[in-house]
Design a protein around this motif. Structure first.
Motif, PDB file in Angstrom:
ATOM      1  N   LEU A 173      44.618  62.964  29.216  1.00  0.00           N
ATOM      2  CA  LEU A 173      45.042  63.821  30.324  1.00  0.00           C
ATOM      3  C   LEU A 173      43.859  64.592  30.885  1.00  0.00           C
ATOM      4  CD1 LEU A 173      48.265  65.265  28.638  1.00  0.00           C
ATOM      5  CD2 LEU A 173      48.105  63.358  30.248  1.00  0.00           C
ATOM      6  N   VAL A 174      44.010  65.067  32.098  1.00  0.00           N
ATOM      7  CA  VAL A 174      42.991  65.923  32.696  1.00  0.00           C
ATOM      8  C   VAL A 174      42.851  67.186  31.844  1.00  0.00           C
ATOM      9  CG1 VAL A 174      42.448  67.390  34.685  1.00  0.00           C
ATOM     10  CG2 VAL A 174      43.334  65.064  35.041  1.00  0.00           C
ATOM     11  N   ALA A 175      41.609  67.552  31.538  1.00  0.00           N
ATOM     12  CA  ALA A 175      41.368  68.726  30.700  1.00  0.00           C
ATOM     13  C   ALA A 175      40.022  69.330  31.069  1.00  0.00           C
ATOM     14  CB  ALA A 175      41.374  68.342  29.221  1.00  0.00           C
ATOM     15  N   GLY A 176      39.847  70.595  30.722  1.00  0.00           N
ATOM     16  CA  GLY A 176      38.554  71.210  30.985  1.00  0.00           C
ATOM     17  C   GLY A 176      38.530  72.660  30.540  1.00  0.00           C
ATOM     18  N   PHE A 177      37.332  73.191  30.438  1.00  0.00           N
ATOM     19  CA  PHE A 177      37.162  74.554  29.944  1.00  0.00           C
ATOM     20  C   PHE A 177      37.496  75.589  31.005  1.00  0.00           C
ATOM     21  CE2 PHE A 177      34.333  72.215  27.033  1.00  0.00           C
ATOM     22  CZ  PHE A 177      34.901  72.627  25.840  1.00  0.00           C
ATOM     23  N   VAL A 178      38.100  76.673  30.538  1.00  0.00           N
ATOM     24  CA  VAL A 178      38.409  77.799  31.412  1.00  0.00           C
ATOM     25  C   VAL A 178      37.111  78.536  31.726  1.00  0.00           C
ATOM     26  CG1 VAL A 178      39.719  79.945  31.599  1.00  0.00           C
ATOM     27  CG2 VAL A 178      40.682  77.997  30.352  1.00  0.00           C
ATOM     28  N   GLU A 179      36.942  78.900  33.003  1.00  0.00           N
ATOM     29  CA  GLU A 179      35.730  79.613  33.401  1.00  0.00           C
ATOM     30  C   GLU A 179      35.971  81.123  33.403  1.00  0.00           C
ATOM     31  OE1 GLU A 179      34.443  78.042  37.133  1.00  0.00           O
ATOM     32  OE2 GLU A 179      33.774  76.147  36.226  1.00  0.00           O
ATOM     33  N   THR A 180      34.893  81.871  33.331  1.00  0.00           N
ATOM     34  CA  THR A 180      34.968  83.328  33.362  1.00  0.00           C
ATOM     35  C   THR A 180      35.725  83.794  34.602  1.00  0.00           C
ATOM     36  OG1 THR A 180      32.816  83.368  32.331  1.00  0.00           O
ATOM     37  CG2 THR A 180      33.582  85.432  33.270  1.00  0.00           C
ATOM     38  N   LYS A 245      55.800  54.208  32.311  1.00  0.00           N
ATOM     39  CA  LYS A 245      55.959  54.187  30.849  1.00  0.00           C
ATOM     40  C   LYS A 245      55.829  52.775  30.287  1.00  0.00           C
ATOM     41  CE  LYS A 245      61.001  53.838  30.660  1.00  0.00           C
ATOM     42  NZ  LYS A 245      62.231  54.371  30.095  1.00  0.00           N
ATOM     43  N   ASP A 246      56.085  51.751  31.133  1.00  0.00           N
ATOM     44  CA  ASP A 246      56.001  50.380  30.613  1.00  0.00           C
ATOM     45  C   ASP A 246      54.639  49.733  30.867  1.00  0.00           C
ATOM     46  OD1 ASP A 246      56.172  50.122  33.304  1.00  0.00           O
ATOM     47  OD2 ASP A 246      58.013  48.924  33.324  1.00  0.00           O
ATOM     48  N   ASN A 247      53.675  50.483  31.401  1.00  0.00           N
ATOM     49  CA  ASN A 247      52.325  49.895  31.514  1.00  0.00           C
ATOM     50  C   ASN A 247      51.251  50.879  31.058  1.00  0.00           C
ATOM     51  OD1 ASN A 247      52.062  51.704  33.615  1.00  0.00           O
ATOM     52  ND2 ASN A 247      51.112  50.245  35.021  1.00  0.00           N
ATOM     53  N   LEU A 248      51.571  51.635  30.003  1.00  0.00           N
ATOM     54  CA  LEU A 248      50.606  52.635  29.514  1.00  0.00           C
ATOM     55  C   LEU A 248      49.394  51.957  28.874  1.00  0.00           C
ATOM     56  CD1 LEU A 248      52.790  55.389  27.770  1.00  0.00           C
ATOM     57  CD2 LEU A 248      51.670  55.489  30.005  1.00  0.00           C
ATOM     58  N   PRO A 249      48.204  52.515  29.105  1.00  0.00           N
ATOM     59  CA  PRO A 249      47.020  52.039  28.386  1.00  0.00           C
ATOM     60  C   PRO A 249      47.042  52.611  26.961  1.00  0.00           C
ATOM     61  CG  PRO A 249      46.444  53.901  29.768  1.00  0.00           C
ATOM     62  CD  PRO A 249      47.917  53.653  29.974  1.00  0.00           C
ATOM     63  N   ILE A 250      45.948  52.453  26.217  1.00  0.00           N
ATOM     64  CA  ILE A 250      45.855  53.080  24.891  1.00  0.00           C
ATOM     65  C   ILE A 250      45.829  54.587  25.102  1.00  0.00           C
ATOM     66  CG2 ILE A 250      44.479  53.304  22.779  1.00  0.00           C
ATOM     67  CD1 ILE A 250      43.213  50.586  23.526  1.00  0.00           C
ATOM     68  N   ILE A 251      46.683  55.308  24.377  1.00  0.00           N
ATOM     69  CA  ILE A 251      46.755  56.767  24.540  1.00  0.00           C
ATOM     70  C   ILE A 251      46.266  57.468  23.263  1.00  0.00           C
ATOM     71  CG2 ILE A 251      48.549  56.766  26.319  1.00  0.00           C
ATOM     72  CD1 ILE A 251      50.638  57.198  24.176  1.00  0.00           C
ATOM     73  N   PRO A 252      45.954  58.762  23.332  1.00  0.00           N
ATOM     74  CA  PRO A 252      45.396  59.475  22.175  1.00  0.00           C
ATOM     75  C   PRO A 252      46.328  59.441  20.963  1.00  0.00           C
ATOM     76  CG  PRO A 252      45.220  60.803  24.168  1.00  0.00           C
ATOM     77  CD  PRO A 252      46.081  59.643  24.511  1.00  0.00           C
ATOM     78  N   ASN A 253      45.761  59.642  19.766  1.00  0.00           N
ATOM     79  CA  ASN A 253      46.604  59.592  18.565  1.00  0.00           C
ATOM     80  C   ASN A 253      47.414  60.879  18.400  1.00  0.00           C
ATOM     81  OD1 ASN A 253      45.235  61.547  17.038  1.00  0.00           O
ATOM     82  ND2 ASN A 253      43.791  60.048  16.237  1.00  0.00           N
ATOM     83  N   ARG A 259      48.639  63.903  23.229  1.00  0.00           N
ATOM     84  CA  ARG A 259      49.673  62.956  22.821  1.00  0.00           C
ATOM     85  C   ARG A 259      51.055  63.620  22.794  1.00  0.00           C
ATOM     86  NH1 ARG A 259      49.853  58.062  20.162  1.00  0.00           N
ATOM     87  NH2 ARG A 259      52.031  57.525  19.852  1.00  0.00           N
ATOM     88  N   TRP A 260      51.117  64.887  22.345  1.00  0.00           N
ATOM     89  CA  TRP A 260      52.420  65.568  22.338  1.00  0.00           C
ATOM     90  C   TRP A 260      52.976  65.653  23.760  1.00  0.00           C
ATOM     91  CZ3 TRP A 260      50.707  70.569  19.286  1.00  0.00           C
ATOM     92  CH2 TRP A 260      50.164  70.183  18.035  1.00  0.00           C
ATOM     93  N   LEU A 261      52.080  65.923  24.713  1.00  0.00           N
ATOM     94  CA  LEU A 261      52.505  66.025  26.112  1.00  0.00           C
ATOM     95  C   LEU A 261      52.985  64.674  26.632  1.00  0.00           C
ATOM     96  CD1 LEU A 261      49.673  68.389  27.302  1.00  0.00           C
ATOM     97  CD2 LEU A 261      52.059  68.707  27.998  1.00  0.00           C
ATOM     98  N   ASP A 263      54.088  62.099  24.767  1.00  0.00           N
ATOM     99  CA  ASP A 263      55.330  61.745  24.056  1.00  0.00           C
ATOM    100  C   ASP A 263      56.527  62.504  24.618  1.00  0.00           C
ATOM    101  OD1 ASP A 263      54.053  59.944  22.475  1.00  0.00           O
ATOM    102  OD2 ASP A 263      54.018  61.188  20.669  1.00  0.00           O
ATOM    103  N   ASP A 264      56.311  63.764  24.971  1.00  0.00           N
ATOM    104  CA  ASP A 264      57.384  64.579  25.541  1.00  0.00           C
ATOM    105  C   ASP A 264      57.857  63.988  26.868  1.00  0.00           C
ATOM    106  OD1 ASP A 264      58.879  67.240  25.696  1.00  0.00           O
ATOM    107  OD2 ASP A 264      57.756  67.239  27.573  1.00  0.00           O
ATOM    108  N   TRP A 265      56.906  63.483  27.662  1.00  0.00           N
ATOM    109  CA  TRP A 265      57.241  62.840  28.946  1.00  0.00           C
ATOM    110  C   TRP A 265      58.063  61.560  28.701  1.00  0.00           C
ATOM    111  CZ3 TRP A 265      54.909  58.215  31.133  1.00  0.00           C
ATOM    112  CH2 TRP A 265      55.267  57.975  32.464  1.00  0.00           C
ATOM    113  N   LEU A 266      57.598  60.744  27.743  1.00  0.00           N
ATOM    114  CA  LEU A 266      58.309  59.499  27.431  1.00  0.00           C
ATOM    115  C   LEU A 266      59.732  59.797  26.965  1.00  0.00           C
ATOM    116  CD1 LEU A 266      55.438  57.608  25.588  1.00  0.00           C
ATOM    117  CD2 LEU A 266      56.402  57.046  27.840  1.00  0.00           C
ATOM    118  N   LYS A 267      59.852  60.840  26.133  1.00  0.00           N
ATOM    119  CA  LYS A 267      61.151  61.208  25.593  1.00  0.00           C
ATOM    120  C   LYS A 267      62.088  61.700  26.706  1.00  0.00           C
ATOM    121  CE  LYS A 267      62.836  64.079  21.935  1.00  0.00           C
ATOM    122  NZ  LYS A 267      62.520  65.377  21.390  1.00  0.00           N
ATOM    123  N   SER A 268      61.527  62.417  27.680  1.00  0.00           N
ATOM    124  CA  SER A 268      62.353  62.961  28.757  1.00  0.00           C
ATOM    125  C   SER A 268      63.002  61.831  29.559  1.00  0.00           C
ATOM    126  CB  SER A 268      61.512  63.843  29.674  1.00  0.00           C
ATOM    127  OG  SER A 268      60.646  63.047  30.459  1.00  0.00           O
TER     128      SER A 268
END
Ligand SMILES: [Zn+2]
Length: 272
Positions: A173-180, A245-253, A259-261, A263-268
């Motif tokens: 997923l998109v991620a990054g550090f919070v700036e001052t 959901k039916d064409n996902l690439p390799i996702i984090p463990n 991964r929790w995020l 999995d939560d989407w898939l479950k929804s």
């Protein structure tokens, strides 16, 4: 009560052959006095923390293992504690001298130091980062009949990206550090914009996770696509796009908030 011994060397943690954190009334090996970092308390256990000069090798009862890998064998509580201790070791290594006057820093409490000259106090610092699951609803090309139920006329897609600094070929997923001076929500908008040139809306807090690689806190959000054409930031990303959901690439463990995020989407969608 048994004491616990957390010993680290170059990102690896000392475990028993059975895959536990060493415990007992005496240390599992003879540690050098200078290898001792600090002691903390955990649920009435004394926790002794060490930074080893060299790894323990060839020992019949002990082994060294990368901290990330221990997620698979330690209990959630012990994995979490191993992360905390690893962060304290990292912080100890990076706070030997006072940033104000340059004099040596000395441990003051379990989790703080003070300067031996000017008295400045110092606590471990966290690098705060956001991670965000961006999703959107798009018309389903296979379901155009007016008689189709509404739930199948649209399908959900998730935005996944592959950053150059990811260790293997997975998409996250998109991620990054919070700036001052930035709020977490502003950080979410900025990171999504910088990495993908998309605008998002309905930003919602999801969960957080200590991220001891080396000393971070991941704060997870969900958001919905608002506008824009996907345009990846090539300096940071090697790939990315919208996935069903039916064409996902390799996702984090399963050890990661990403991964929790996901999995939560898939479950929804199972509940639709
Ligand atoms: Zn000082």
């Amino acid at each position: 009560m048994n004491d616990l011994y957390f010993a680290y060397c170059q990102g690896d943690v000392l475990l028993t052959r059975e895959g536990n954190i060493p415990f007992g009334d005496t240390p599992p090996v003879e540690f050098q006095p200078w290898e001792h970092v600090t002691d903390i308390l955990y649920a009435s256990h004394s926790v002794h923390i060490y930074h080893l000069d060299r790894p323990v090798t060839g020992h019949p009862d002990l082994q060294m293992m990368g901290l990330r890998k221990t997620f698979e064998i330690l209990s959630p509580e012990m994995y979490s504690l191993a992360g905390k201790c690893a962060e304290l070791v990292y912080w100890d290594q990076n706070s030997k001298y006072c940033g104000c006057c340059g004099a040596p820093m000395k441990w003051h409490t379990e989790i703080s130091k003070h300067c031996t000259e000017c008295g400045k106090e110092l606590w471990p610092q966290l690098a705060t980062a956001i991670i965000v699951r961006v999703t959107r609803s798009v018309p389903n090309p296979n379901e155009s009949s007016l008689l189709s139920p509404l739930s199948t006329l649209y399908q959900e897609e998730i935005l996944l990206v592959h950053a150059h600094n990811f260790r293997t070929g997975y998409f996250g997923l998109v991620a990054g550090f919070v700036e001052t001076g930035e709020t977490l929500e502003e950080c979410v908008r900025r990171e999504v914009w910088e990495e993908t040139h998309l605008r998002v809306k309905n930003i919602r807090y999801f969960a957080s996770q200590p991220w001891p690689y080396p000393a971070g806190l991941m704060v997870g959000f969900t958001a919905e696509y608002e506008s824009g054409e996907l345009q990846l930031q090539r300096s940071e990303l090697g790939g990315g796009g919208w996935f069903r959901k039916d064409n996902l690439p390799i996702i984090p463990n399963r050890s990661s908030l990403a991964r929790w995020l996901i999995d939560d989407w898939l479950k929804s969608m199972d509940n639709v």
